[in-house]
Design a protein around this motif. Structure first.
Motif, mmCIF file in Angstrom:
data_model
loop_
_atom_site.group_PDB
_atom_site.id
_atom_site.type_symbol
_atom_site.label_atom_id
_atom_site.label_comp_id
_atom_site.label_asym_id
_atom_site.label_seq_id
_atom_site.Cartn_x
_atom_site.Cartn_y
_atom_site.Cartn_z
ATOM 1 N N UNK A 86 -7.141 -0.279 -36.012
ATOM 2 C CA UNK A 86 -6.606 -1.460 -35.372
ATOM 3 C C UNK A 86 -6.173 -2.531 -36.353
ATOM 4 N N UNK A 87 -6.704 -2.481 -37.563
ATOM 5 C CA UNK A 87 -6.355 -3.474 -38.589
ATOM 6 C C UNK A 87 -5.153 -3.046 -39.415
ATOM 7 N N UNK A 103 -11.883 7.402 -43.585
ATOM 8 C CA UNK A 103 -11.447 6.044 -43.298
ATOM 9 C C UNK A 103 -10.025 5.910 -43.818
ATOM 10 N N UNK A 104 -9.134 5.384 -42.971
ATOM 11 C CA UNK A 104 -7.756 5.172 -43.365
ATOM 12 C C UNK A 104 -7.556 3.682 -43.636
ATOM 13 N N UNK A 147 -6.410 -3.988 -47.271
ATOM 14 C CA UNK A 147 -7.826 -3.778 -47.571
ATOM 15 C C UNK A 147 -8.097 -3.988 -49.058
ATOM 16 N N UNK A 148 -9.264 -4.542 -49.344
ATOM 17 C CA UNK A 148 -9.660 -4.792 -50.727
ATOM 18 C C UNK A 148 -9.592 -3.504 -51.547
ATOM 19 N N UNK A 149 -8.976 -3.599 -52.693
ATOM 20 C CA UNK A 149 -8.835 -2.456 -53.589
ATOM 21 C C UNK A 149 -7.560 -1.661 -53.366
ATOM 22 N N UNK A 150 -6.839 -1.963 -52.286
ATOM 23 C CA UNK A 150 -5.624 -1.214 -51.982
ATOM 24 C C UNK A 150 -4.392 -2.111 -51.876
ATOM 25 N N UNK A 151 -4.498 -3.332 -52.379
ATOM 26 C CA UNK A 151 -3.374 -4.264 -52.353
ATOM 27 C C UNK A 151 -2.178 -3.783 -53.162
ATOM 28 N N UNK A 152 -2.398 -2.804 -54.029
ATOM 29 C CA UNK A 152 -1.313 -2.265 -54.850
ATOM 30 C C UNK A 152 -0.383 -1.340 -54.070
ATOM 31 N N UNK A 153 -0.812 -0.858 -52.895
ATOM 32 C CA UNK A 153 0.027 0.045 -52.108
ATOM 33 C C UNK A 153 1.230 -0.692 -51.516
ATOM 34 N N UNK A 162 2.467 2.612 -46.767
ATOM 35 C CA UNK A 162 1.642 3.620 -47.426
ATOM 36 C C UNK A 162 0.201 3.427 -46.977
ATOM 37 N N UNK A 163 -0.539 4.531 -46.857
ATOM 38 C CA UNK A 163 -1.950 4.439 -46.491
ATOM 39 C C UNK A 163 -2.789 5.274 -47.443
ATOM 40 N N UNK A 164 -4.044 4.893 -47.540
ATOM 41 C CA UNK A 164 -5.016 5.629 -48.349
ATOM 42 C C UNK A 164 -6.092 6.170 -47.415
ATOM 43 N N UNK A 165 -6.561 7.360 -47.705
ATOM 44 C CA UNK A 165 -7.662 7.961 -46.964
ATOM 45 C C UNK A 165 -8.845 8.088 -47.913
#
Length: 109
Positions: free
Chosen positions: A20-21, A49-50, A55-61, A65-68
């Motif tokens: 949802x976020x 977790x997607x 999200x903290x640590x993924x601001x570079x994406x 784009x998503x990280x799992x």
């Protein structure tokens, strides 16, 4: 929460939290990923977790784009990255290389 079956036909849970976020573009990517990997089993006890660039640590994406983060029962964490088309990348280096191949300027920290 989605359910998958392992090789023995037992149910294991694939949990996608915080969906949802996710931004609208990241949610669109998530739908493509779900379609691509539908029916592929996960080991029992695996928690997924997607995350997107909010999200903290993924601001570079980049947007879309998503990280799992796939946490195994042993505690080990595997990370996978997906582009807006749903293609998978196994490392941050692969992601930045794909960006460079598509004309993006990547400044390495």
């Amino acid at each position: 929460m989605e359910h998958c079956e392992n090789e023995k036909g037992e149910q294991s849970k694939r949990i996608i939290e915080e969906a949802g976020r996710l931004s609208p573009s990241a949610r669109a990517t998530l739908e493509k990923v779900k379609q691509r990997f539908i029916g592929k089993p996960l080991k029992p006890g695996t928690r997924c977790v997607m995350l997107d660039n909010s999200f903290r640590g993924y601001g570079w994406l980049l947007p879309g784009w998503i990280a799992e983060e796939r946490r195994m029962q042993s505690g080990r964490i595997y990370r996978y990255y997906y582009d807006p088309e749903g293609r998978i990348y196994k490392t941050r280096h692969e992601v930045t290389h794909a960006w460079e191949q598509n004309g993006f300027v990547v400044i390495h920290e």
